[in-house]
Design an enzyme around this catalytic site. Structure first.
Site, short mmCIF file in Angstrom:
data_model
loop_
_atom_site.label_atom_id
_atom_site.label_comp_id
_atom_site.label_asym_id
_atom_site.label_seq_id
_atom_site.Cartn_x
_atom_site.Cartn_y
_atom_site.Cartn_z
N GLU A 49 -8.90 10.51 -3.90
CA GLU A 49 -9.65 9.78 -2.87
C GLU A 49 -9.84 10.60 -1.60
OE1 GLU A 49 -7.15 8.48 -4.63
OE2 GLU A 49 -7.73 6.50 -5.39
N PHE A 111 0.64 -6.28 -6.17
CA PHE A 111 0.45 -4.94 -6.74
C PHE A 111 -0.70 -4.22 -6.03
CE2 PHE A 111 -1.59 -2.17 -9.99
CZ PHE A 111 -0.59 -1.21 -10.04
N GLN A 112 -0.45 -3.00 -5.63
CA GLN A 112 -1.43 -2.17 -4.91
C GLN A 112 -1.96 -2.84 -3.64
OE1 GLN A 112 -4.31 -0.61 -7.81
NE2 GLN A 112 -2.95 1.13 -8.16
N LYS A 161 -10.56 -8.81 -3.59
CA LYS A 161 -11.16 -8.84 -4.92
C LYS A 161 -11.86 -10.16 -5.23
CE LYS A 161 -10.19 -7.62 -9.72
NZ LYS A 161 -9.18 -7.13 -10.68
N MET A 488 -1.95 31.23 9.49
CA MET A 488 -1.86 30.92 10.91
C MET A 488 -0.42 30.65 11.31
SD MET A 488 -3.58 30.92 13.66
CE MET A 488 -5.32 30.51 13.65
#
Lengths: 591, 182
Positions: A49, A111-112, A161, A488
């Site tokens: 993602e 969940f999630q 959802k 760096m």
């Protein structure tokens, strides 16, 4: 027309003119993925993602249109937090849609589930948890309006959802598309500024005409406001030199006689010193970032400040302006040009600036950007690689970079001639930005050649998106400057930690970048000696049907110069060792 | 009005109209925390217009300049209007509830003090009194100070609420400091 929330969400994106979105489905966002099959919107399936977020940013940087990313709830949302913060810091217009658990499950540690709007509250321009399907069209329109107006930025829409699941009664709505007036009425506290205050603009014009040592300090806001042409008109009308910050590279052509290049921690000597000695800084769409100012109290001590920014909160945040103008950079510059013309018509003339111009050209002659040429048998000099690349690509090539030494060298050694040809992560400094950002830029501008200059450390963070590029036939080109280090950090450890190298070594051979590139469906090339540089670049430029990765084995000892150490005054700029003697000789000459 | 030893005003009162929607208070609180601004007190409730809520925020301007606080607040999309209330041109009130030790020896003194301040007794037990006082925040401060020696068991203050004072014409003398959001 009755439809479900998922259909309404996709239709709303179509109404907003979205042509492409970047994303990865999952449980909570699943219903929204179904109508994508019937939509003309192109969806690019990423491998992580974070890649979706940076692609959306790259797309927005290159096209000026808002980037759109869509991910699922929980880990999908948290994985895109970095790009959201990146877009917030660099004012990139982006709309992120995240799935959320059903409204009845919110707050139950389902969940999630995660508190996406809570997590992203301080790194979005605005975010919204939609709770009713009927709100979807309005919230989507508001999101695009907020993301693209005023100071642009990321807006996140969190979609539970049940309101998009056609099997759920909560998802039913009658389609409508809100009018401009309805959008405005829905946002009673949102009124972005546009035109500047005419009195302040006139005072700015007067200051400009009184100054003997003026410098235009152009920031990323010039690009966001599509103000590059206006900037050029202002510079040429007044004959004032322009520095372009890291976020503004390309906003003013590097080959213009008035261009001083990049200021700041790794800016060139003339850009940094001209600002220090200026009696007037005209800051346009810039925010006095610490990487530009160095120690703030010692920054441009003799300069009056004209500060133009679309975000009123930037005026006076770091440095109090003598004239602060809240407004759109393009409109304000155009009005400023008018005011200057009017004053000139009344016979107001600027003082003789020839001494200032000759001081500037003196610095330019003595302290050009330079590096020591390679000794035969040594590893490649990264600057040399960039010079070869620069001379081998069309001048409208889009250059993307990650974060670190390679980013600074790319910004220093490229010759930007056009706006929107430089895509990088400035404010947040996100390693791993370049590969996905380049993919997004190429999707937005398929007509352009797109090169990503990357470090070996950066490349390892997001390289998997080259699988996306191959699968979606997005032929980006990647130049890895492989110095086998987190370069760096290594430079700081060498300079400020007594050469005690702690956890910065990455190995030149592990991973094998050529095999890795080939495994991802790209062409992989390796360059180890100077005579191989040009043929490899030429070969990469000829390939247009798949991504190419060219690994350049570069000298790990090479450091980025000039440099102003963190927290130091810009007066203590360090030039490369081979120029250092000259500094002592000319230290006085700068005044 | 709280004043530093140097005489500068340390606390400023902002009256902030916000959209009456879930999460707006969190946005304001988050902004203060993220930018390192200190809130001295905060009160929030719906207004006469059900779409709006009013926050009265007393900010500590030693932590950051008021101008930055106002401008950053104004960038929140749900913030509709910000007004700085000058204490000279506004009416301010606060409510205090306190449960105080009041054994037979001291009970009379606590009652007397509460009477002097025009407070009320809300609850009584053998050893304790719960008192309330509504008034100007400095008066509430004084009352709290004087109650302390008796032994405050529990204390709750609401934080101040404020509105602009009306002048003779009935126009409120607000100084609206709300710029335009970006």
């Amino acid at each position: 027309m009755e439809m479900n929330g998922a259909q309404a969400l996709i239709k709303a994106l179509e109404m907003e003119g979205v042509e492409v979105m970047f994303g990865l489905p999952g449980g909570a966002i699943l219903p929204v993925y179904d109508p994508i099959l019937d939509s003309p919107i192109r969806h690019i399936l990423v491998r992580h993602e974070q890649g979706a977020g940076h692609m959306a940013e790259g797309y927005a940087h290159a096209t000026g249109r808002p980037g759109v990313a869509m991910v699922t709830s929980g880990p999908g949302a948290t994985n895109i937090v970095t790009p959201i913060c990146d877009a917030y810091m660099d004012s990139v217009p982006m709309v992120v849609i995240t799935g959320q658990v059903g409204t009845s499950s919110i707050g139950t540690d389902a969940f999630q589930e995660c508190d996406t709007t809570g997590i992203t509250r301080s790194i979005t321009k605005h975010n919204e948890l939609i709770t009713r399907a009927e709100d979807i069209p309005r919230v989507v329109r508001e999101a695009f309006h907020i993301a693209t107006t005023g100071r642009p930025g990321p807006v996140l829409i969190d979609v539970p959802k049940d309101i998009v699941d056609p099997k759920h009664p909560h998802s039913k709505l009658d389609w409508y598309w809100p009018s401009d007036d309805e959008v405005a009425a829905g946002l009673p506290g949102y009124h972005p500024v546009t035109t500047g205050d005419p009195t302040a603009i006139r005072r700015a014009a007067e200051l400009i005409l009184r100054s003997e040592r003026p410098v235009i300090y152009a920031g990323g806001g010039i690009l966001k406001a599509r103000a590059a042409d206006a900037l050029r008109e202002l510079a040429e009308l007044t004959g004032i030199h322009v520095v372009t910050t890291l976020m503004a590279r390309g906003a003013f052509p590097d080959d213009h006689e008035l261009c001083l290049g990049m200021p700041g921690m790794h800016g060139n000597y003339t850009a940094v010193t001209a600002m220090q000695r200026a009696d007037l800084l005209v800051a346009l769409g810039a925010r006095f970032d610490d990487r530009v100012t160095g120690k703030v109290d010692a920054f441009a001590p003799g300069a009056k400040i004209v500060h133009v920014d679309v975000d009123p909160a930037e005026l006076g945040k770091v440095r109090r302006p003598d004239v602060g103008i809240a407004g759109d950079c393009r409109l304000v510059i155009e009005e400023l040009v008018e005011a200057l013309r009017e004053l000139a018509a009344h016979g107001v003339e600027a003082p003789d600036r020839r001494p200032w111009r000759s001081t500037i050209s003196g610095w330019q002659e003595r302290f050009p950007l330079s590096y020591e040429p390679p000794v035969e048998g040594d590893a490649l000099k990264p600057q040399m690689v960039l010079e070869h690349l620069r001379e081998s690509v069309p001048e409208d090539t889009i250059l993307c970079s990650g974060v670190g030494q390679h980013q600074m060298w790319a910004s220093q050694y490229w010759r930007f001639r056009h706006p929107y040809t430089w895509v990088n992560s400035g404010g947040l400094g996100t390693m791993g930005f370049s590969v996905p950002a380049a993919i997004g830029a190429k999707v937005g501008r398929p007509d352009r050649m797109v090169w990503a200059v990357d470090g070996d450390g950066c490349f390892q963070m997001t390289a998997q998106e080259l699988v996306t590029a191959t699968a979606e036939r997005i032929p980006v080109k990647v130049a890895i400057l492989n110095n086998a280090y987190l370069g760096m950090v290594r430079q700081w450890q060498e300079m400020f930690y007594d050469e005690r190298y702690s956890e910065v070594y990455l190995s030149p051979d592990l991973p094998d970048y050529v095999k890795w590139a080939e495994a991802m469906g790209c062409v992989g090339l390796r360059v180890e000696s100077p005579e191989e540089i040009q043929p490899a670049i030429d070969k990469a430029n000829e390939i247009d049907d798949r991504p190419v990765v060219v690994e350049f084995r570069t000298d790990s000892r090479e450091k980025v110069f000039p440099m102003v150490a963190a927290g130091q005054s810009n007066d203590s700029i360090q030039v490369p060792p081979h120029q250092a003697d000259a500094t002592h000789r000319t230290g006085e000459g700068g005044r | 009005m709280d004043v530093t030893p140097g005489g500068a005003v340390r606390h400023h009162t902002l009256s902030v109209l916000v959209e009456n929607r879930p999460g707006v208070l969190a946005r304001v609180a988050n902004l203060f925390s993220r930018r390192g601004y200190n809130i001295f007190s905060l009160a929030v409730a719906p207004t006469e217009d059900e779409r709006l809520s009013r926050l009265t925020i007393v900010v500590d301007v030693e932590s950051s300049p008021l101008e930055q606080i106002v401008k950053q607040l104004d960038k929140l999309v749900n913030v509709v209007q910000i007004t700085e209330l000058d204490p000279r041109d506004s009416v301010e009130r606060e409510l205090l509830l306190a449960t105080v030790q009041a054994d037979p020896d001291t009970r009379g003194q606590v009652l007397e003090l509460t009477q002097i301040f025009e407070g009320r007794i809300l609850a009584v037990s053998h050893e304790l009194l719960t008192v309330s006082l509504e008034g100007h925040p400095t008066k509430v401060d004084d009352f709290e100070q004087l109650l302390r020696p008796f032994g405050i068991v529990e204390l709750q203050r609401t934080g101040r609420v404020a509105l602009a004072r009306l002048d003779r014409d009935g126009d409120s003398r607000l100084r609206s400091v709300s710029g335009r959001a970006s």
